[in-house]
Design an enzyme around this catalytic site. Structure first.
Site, mmCIF file in Angstrom:
data_model
loop_
_atom_site.group_PDB
_atom_site.id
_atom_site.type_symbol
_atom_site.label_atom_id
_atom_site.label_comp_id
_atom_site.label_asym_id
_atom_site.label_seq_id
_atom_site.Cartn_x
_atom_site.Cartn_y
_atom_site.Cartn_z
ATOM 1 N N SER A 1 38.090 -9.641 -15.426
ATOM 2 C CA SER A 1 36.791 -9.894 -15.998
ATOM 3 C C SER A 1 35.787 -10.512 -15.015
ATOM 4 O O SER A 1 34.588 -10.476 -15.267
ATOM 5 C CB SER A 1 36.931 -10.829 -17.195
ATOM 6 O OG SER A 1 37.370 -12.107 -16.787
ATOM 7 N N SER B 1 42.129 -11.824 -13.994
ATOM 8 C CA SER B 1 40.673 -11.670 -13.900
ATOM 9 C C SER B 1 40.025 -12.170 -12.615
ATOM 10 O O SER B 1 38.838 -11.944 -12.398
ATOM 11 C CB SER B 1 39.990 -12.349 -15.086
ATOM 12 O OG SER B 1 40.144 -11.569 -16.252
ATOM 13 N N LYS C 1 30.652 -17.773 -12.026
ATOM 14 C CA LYS C 1 30.857 -16.858 -13.148
ATOM 15 C C LYS C 1 30.161 -17.460 -14.372
ATOM 16 O O LYS C 1 30.197 -18.683 -14.570
ATOM 17 C CB LYS C 1 32.366 -16.711 -13.395
ATOM 18 C CG LYS C 1 32.744 -15.700 -14.474
ATOM 19 C CD LYS C 1 34.266 -15.567 -14.579
ATOM 20 C CE LYS C 1 34.697 -14.533 -15.606
ATOM 21 N NZ LYS C 1 36.177 -14.379 -15.658
#
Lengths: 473, 99
Positions: A140, A164, A65
């Site tokens: 997210s 997330s 990420k």
């Protein structure tokens, strides 16, 4: 495959890079792709394996990420604020997975500063859900989830402040685990809410999550909140029986707002657990309804403090021709941050401002204690708590962008684990209209092994986790 | 339930000022609506009796570890300042503050 020489890391890496090049133009799961570094990294891994090394993750490709700093590499956090930021050091998670021999293919798209439940808040554009392209992948860690679901990499890292990792895992049909607060180092992971943030893996199976979490977890001199507690061998007892496992089922999880299809998929999964020898026990979490209100004070308050560092002076975006220092601050932040980030900073600023601190922040922290006490009581009777990961399957892109509260309610079942610091895993347990449904198990502090074990046993008798989105050959 | 949430446009300007976030005039009204909606959600907390409840600032009972007071990092000033927008001789440059 790598261990028995069926293919080399270089071949595997080339395979995934080819898929990214061909499929990601449409999905938009990646912010940057590091083809050359990945290929040279893979060659080095092949040499290490040829020299006799045989660790399980050696040469396995992965994606981080874009919230994890990689020394010298672009690290944007999905924000215009960090569009050109190149980190001067690497996150501990990055160093650990490097050390385990994983090959980084690139960095995944995400909601800006990890604030969002749909990945529509990225400065680098929305991510499409590979199952249905007009739906969101969740957020997210939406890029991480969508790319693993599309088999652009076998595993990706994510971070989870209010759901997330688990919510996008549920929306994309993956397994994802948020570890106990303090299990994984936060050093070099750009902070959103420091008492809630944790990193974890998203993968197809619980078995893969176990291997990657093994490499991510453990103490770190550079993060004083990272626990010294020894990391157990997560893979060792995955196949053991779960006979006698006590699964708490809070009725509060099956109330208004829960989609009927999701409810029945989760009930069927619980029935499957009974067949495996688990016992279902009714438990109560009376303050469940307060999780979202408490979270939307605590998280924005911490965010407003953490994000004050983005001031246009030391790193990140600076506005053109500032008239004076005040103008530099306000325009750099006004132009560098997106709408949702500004919204949350302002909520937090308000909640922490003079005259409102007691009414909001202190109150939310007291309610946080009540929520945590509920779990303590439940865990006196059960080993894990089970329920849906999300109230609905993935929703259509744009469906909730005009209503922040509707968006926040996606995290109805996930924020409690962050507020209480508990580990929680989401695994695929069904489909509604062709979209995956997630089952969530929440465990006691540092009981990740039990969650992975329970998820693995379920995955041995079901095939939801093996289903793939169509049209991605 | 009380209703302390009745944000005015001046409140929004004041919060934006405290947060040092520059806002276009056109952004203020939508933000007022959004913040009011979110704070109304948060208002549910006021209905709960929390008298005597210890605030929980941090999950678990983690004690913060202390390390030995010795230098552990090398001096990497140039590398750490490389991402800065404007640097000279090891200093971060900003517009003139004192005339």
């Amino acid at each position: 495959m790598l261990a028995n020489g069926d293919c080399s890391s270089t071949e595997l890496t080339e395979h995934y890079l080819e898929r990214i090049a061909r499929l990601d133009k449409d999905l938009n799961t990646m912010i940057s792709v590091n083809s050359d570094d990945a290929i040279s990294g893979a060659r080095a891994c092949d040499e290490r394996r040829a020299a006799g090394e045989n660790s399980p993750l050696l040469g396995v490709p992965m994606v981080h990420k874009d919230i994890f700093c990689v020394d010298g590499g672009k690290t944007t956090c999905g924000s215009r604020m960090l569009e050109t930021f190149h980190a001067p050091y690497s996150a501990t998670v990055v160093n650990k997975l490097n050390g385990a021999g994983m090959v980084m293919l690139g960095k995944a798209n995400m909601d800006e500063f990890a604030m969002g439940s749909s990945n529509e808040n990225s400065y680098f554009g929305a991510v499409k859900n590979p199952w249905q392209r007009d739906c969101v992948p969740g957020g997210s860690s939406g890029g991480s989830a969508a790319l693993v679901a599309a088999r652009l990499a076998p595993v990706a890292t994510g971070t989870d402040t209010g759901g997330s990792i688990r919510q996008p895992a549920a929306f994309c049909g993956l397994t994802g685990i948020k570890p106990t607060y303090g299990r994984v180092s936060r050093y070099g992971m750009i902070a959103f809410a420091s008492s809630l943030d944790q990193a974890g893996p998203l993968a197809v199976t619980a078995e893969d999550c176990a291997m990657v979490l093994q490499a991510m977890a453990g103490s770190d001199e550079r993060d004083s909140t990272c626990s010294n507690q020894p990391v157990p061998d997560y893979s060792k007892s995955l196949g053991d029986s779960i006979d006698g496992l006590k699964i708490g089922v809070p009725e509060e999880y099956f109330s208004d707002g829960l989609d009927d299809g999701v409810a029945s998929a989760v009930r069927s999964a619980l029935a499957e657990y009974e067949k495996l020898g688990a016992k279902l026990v009714s438990v109560s979490l009376p303050n469940q309804g307060l999780c979202i209100p408490a979270y939307y004070v605590v998280a924005p308050a911490e965010a407003s403090s953490n994000l004050s560092r983005f001031d246009g002076v030391r790193f990140g975006y600076r506005c053109d021709n500032p008239a004076d220092l005040e103008d530099l601050y306000t325009r750099s932040r006004g132009e560098g941050f997106g709408a949702e980030v500004k919204r949350r900073i302002m909520i937090g600023t308000y909640a922490l401002s003079a005259g409102y601190y007691d009414a909001y922040y202190l109150k939310a922290q007291q309610v946080r204690r009540l929520i945590s006490d509920d779990f303590d009581k439940a865990f006196a009777d059960v080993d894990v708590v089970a329920g849906p990961t999300t109230p609905t399957p993935a929703f259509k892109t744009g469906a909730k962008t005009d209503d922040p509260v509707a968006m926040y309610l996606n995290d109805l079942y996930t924020v409690s684990a962050n507020l209480c610091g508990l580990p929680a895993i989401s695994m695929p347990c069904g489909e509604v209209d062709g979209l995956p449904v997630g089952l969530q198990l929440t465990g006691q502090h540092f009981d990740e092994a039990r969650l992975l074990h329970a998820a693995h046993r379920y995955q041995q008798v079901t095939d939801w986790h093996q289903r793939m989105p169509a049209g991605l050959e | 339930m009380n209703n302390i949430v009745a944000l005015t446009t001046d409140d929004i300007k004041q919060i934006a000022h405290l947060a040092r976030i520059g806002l276009d005039e056109a952004a203020i009204e939508p933000l007022r609506d959004d913040l009011t909606t979110v704070l109304s959600l948060v208002e549910q907390l006021n209905a709960i009796d929390t008298a005597g409840v210890e605030p929980m600032a941090h999950p678990g009972n983690a004690e913060l570890r202390l390390r030995d007071d010795v230098v552990s990092e090398e001096n990497r000033r140039d590398a750490l300042q490389a991402p800065a927008p404007d640097v000279e001789q090891g200093y971060f440059l900003v517009p003139r503050v004192i005339e």
